[in-house]
Design a protein around this motif. Structure first.
Motif, PDB file in Angstrom:
ATOM      1  N   CYS A   8       0.816  -1.225   0.000  1.00 34.42           N
ATOM      2  CA  CYS A   8       0.000   0.000   0.000  1.00 34.42           C
ATOM      3  C   CYS A   8       0.844   1.267   0.000  1.00 34.42           C
ATOM      4  CB  CYS A   8      -0.937  -0.008   1.198  1.00 34.42           C
ATOM      5  SG  CYS A   8      -2.103  -1.385   1.186  1.00 34.42           S
ATOM      6  N   THR A  54     -12.129   2.816   5.247  1.00 30.47           N
ATOM      7  CA  THR A  54     -11.134   3.755   4.749  1.00 30.47           C
ATOM      8  C   THR A  54     -11.439   5.157   5.254  1.00 30.47           C
ATOM      9  OG1 THR A  54     -10.870   2.447   2.730  1.00 30.47           O
ATOM     10  CG2 THR A  54     -10.023   4.692   2.690  1.00 30.47           C
ATOM     11  N   ARG A 103      -4.930  10.556   1.545  1.00 31.83           N
ATOM     12  CA  ARG A 103      -4.941   9.849   0.270  1.00 31.83           C
ATOM     13  C   ARG A 103      -6.382   9.691  -0.187  1.00 31.83           C
ATOM     14  NH1 ARG A 103      -0.677   4.873   0.534  1.00 31.83           N
ATOM     15  NH2 ARG A 103      -2.059   4.231  -1.148  1.00 31.83           N
ATOM     16  N   THR A 104      -6.538   9.497  -1.457  1.00 24.54           N
ATOM     17  CA  THR A 104      -7.897   9.306  -1.988  1.00 24.54           C
ATOM     18  C   THR A 104      -8.442   7.922  -1.657  1.00 24.54           C
ATOM     19  OG1 THR A 104      -6.951   8.609  -4.108  1.00 24.54           O
ATOM     20  CG2 THR A 104      -7.533  10.942  -3.863  1.00 24.54           C
ATOM     21  N   LEU A 106      -7.421   3.338  -1.701  1.00 25.64           N
ATOM     22  CA  LEU A 106      -6.557   2.247  -2.114  1.00 25.64           C
ATOM     23  C   LEU A 106      -6.918   1.796  -3.521  1.00 25.64           C
ATOM     24  CD1 LEU A 106      -6.770   0.052   1.127  1.00 25.64           C
ATOM     25  CD2 LEU A 106      -4.866   1.535   0.469  1.00 25.64           C
ATOM     26  N   THR A 107      -5.950   1.251  -4.217  1.00 21.92           N
ATOM     27  CA  THR A 107      -6.231   0.680  -5.536  1.00 21.92           C
ATOM     28  C   THR A 107      -6.928  -0.669  -5.361  1.00 21.92           C
ATOM     29  OG1 THR A 107      -4.152  -0.532  -5.704  1.00 21.92           O
ATOM     30  CG2 THR A 107      -4.142   1.787  -6.416  1.00 21.92           C
ATOM     31  N   ASP A 108      -7.491  -1.186  -6.415  1.00 25.76           N
ATOM     32  CA  ASP A 108      -8.156  -2.488  -6.349  1.00 25.76           C
ATOM     33  C   ASP A 108      -7.169  -3.594  -5.948  1.00 25.76           C
ATOM     34  OD1 ASP A 108     -10.544  -1.359  -7.054  1.00 25.76           O
ATOM     35  OD2 ASP A 108     -10.403  -1.903  -9.193  1.00 25.76           O
ATOM     36  N   VAL A 109      -5.963  -3.512  -6.485  1.00 26.58           N
ATOM     37  CA  VAL A 109      -4.955  -4.518  -6.152  1.00 26.58           C
ATOM     38  C   VAL A 109      -4.595  -4.443  -4.669  1.00 26.58           C
ATOM     39  CG1 VAL A 109      -2.558  -5.228  -6.533  1.00 26.58           C
ATOM     40  CG2 VAL A 109      -4.005  -4.639  -8.478  1.00 26.58           C
ATOM     41  N   GLN A 110      -4.453  -3.216  -4.156  1.00 27.59           N
ATOM     42  CA  GLN A 110      -4.135  -3.058  -2.735  1.00 27.59           C
ATOM     43  C   GLN A 110      -5.267  -3.569  -1.849  1.00 27.59           C
ATOM     44  OE1 GLN A 110      -3.351   1.154  -2.833  1.00 27.59           O
ATOM     45  NE2 GLN A 110      -1.121   0.874  -3.061  1.00 27.59           N
ATOM     46  N   ARG A 111      -6.494  -3.306  -2.225  1.00 32.26           N
ATOM     47  CA  ARG A 111      -7.639  -3.795  -1.448  1.00 32.26           C
ATOM     48  C   ARG A 111      -7.683  -5.322  -1.466  1.00 32.26           C
ATOM     49  NH1 ARG A 111     -11.752  -0.099  -0.299  1.00 32.26           N
ATOM     50  NH2 ARG A 111     -13.273  -1.805  -0.282  1.00 32.26           N
TER      51      ARG A 111
END
Length: 247
Positions: A8, A54, A103-104, A106-111
């Protein structure tokens, strides 16, 4: 937590277990302290969520804007936490990542990665909990066995007869107080096979034969022999034994 932080791209990642008055961190990256009070815990909120909680900017969230870990070290501005739950669905805490800048999200991969890591942690915790429960049951059973043994020995010591027991291989592992009073032997000195030395020399071979026959066949042991009294004289006694069987 180290992998979660790298995944992340944050400086801090924690496994947080939340208890009634505190949260503590069995694993952490980027944070020195080992626990905090529950009232200041982000994870106490996250563990009740159905999915990742989040907080893009803690300054803009009324739940956390005045939190001492936001206004002071470690200066939390971004938080994301995945619930950790037990096999029964009970919340344990969360796997979380923390940044010192907003931060805006997490990316899908990070989630997806945090979900996989949280599931792994939950499985580990469940296995650890099961192991602790089994060890507690074993300790309780051992305590009960000790208690039963103590009750047996107390009862045996009140009897006027000499009482003894052996293991399945014939090793004599217990004598009551009457045995030691009669023979004058030191406690423990007749364990194993040394009991036969207390018999009259003319009775020893016969006693051994009868005893080995009982061990081999499981038949009751019964024999009259001369046993050495603490005075040095030999007195006739009747020895009996019955096997204790399992299922």
């Amino acid at each position: 937590t180290e992998f979660a932080a790298k995944l992340c791209e944050v400086p801090i990642a924690l496994v947080s277990l939340v208890e009634p008055t505190r949260q503590w961190f069995p694993a952490s990256t980027g944070l020195v302290i080992g626990e905090t009070s529950r009232e200041h815990s982000f994870c106490a909120h996250a563990m009740h969520m159905p999915d990742i909680m989040t907080v893009p900017d803690t300054f803009c969230d009324p739940r956390f804007a005045d939190n001492p870990f936001v206004t002071g070290a470690p200066h939390i501005r971004f938080y994301a936490g995945v619930p950790l739950k037990g096999p029964d669905g009970a919340p344990w805490g969360s796997l979380c990542v923390i940044d010192r800048a907003p931060r805006t999200g997490l990316t899908d991969v990070q989630r997806d990665g945090l979900h996989v890591l949280a599931e792994s942690v939950s499985h580990y915790l469940a296995a650890y909990e099961a192991q602790m429960a089994e060890e507690a049951r074993s300790a309780e059973a051992e305590q009960e066995r000790d208690s039963q043994r103590q009750r047996f020995e107390l009862l045996a010591d009140t009897m006027p007869q000499m009482v003894w027991s052996t293991l399945p291989d014939g090793f004599h592992d217990y004598y009551n107080a009457r045995w030691y009073e009669f023979t004058g032997a030191e406690p423990g000195s007749t364990n194993g096979a040394y009991w036969n030395g207390m018999f009259h020399p003319d009775d020893q071979a016969r006693s051994w034969d009868v005893w080995k026959h009982s061990l081999a066949t499981g038949e009751p042991y019964e024999i009259e022999y001369r046993l050495r009294h603490f005075s040095g004289e030999y007195r006739w006694v009747l020895g009996r034994a019955l096997p204790m069987r399992d299922a």
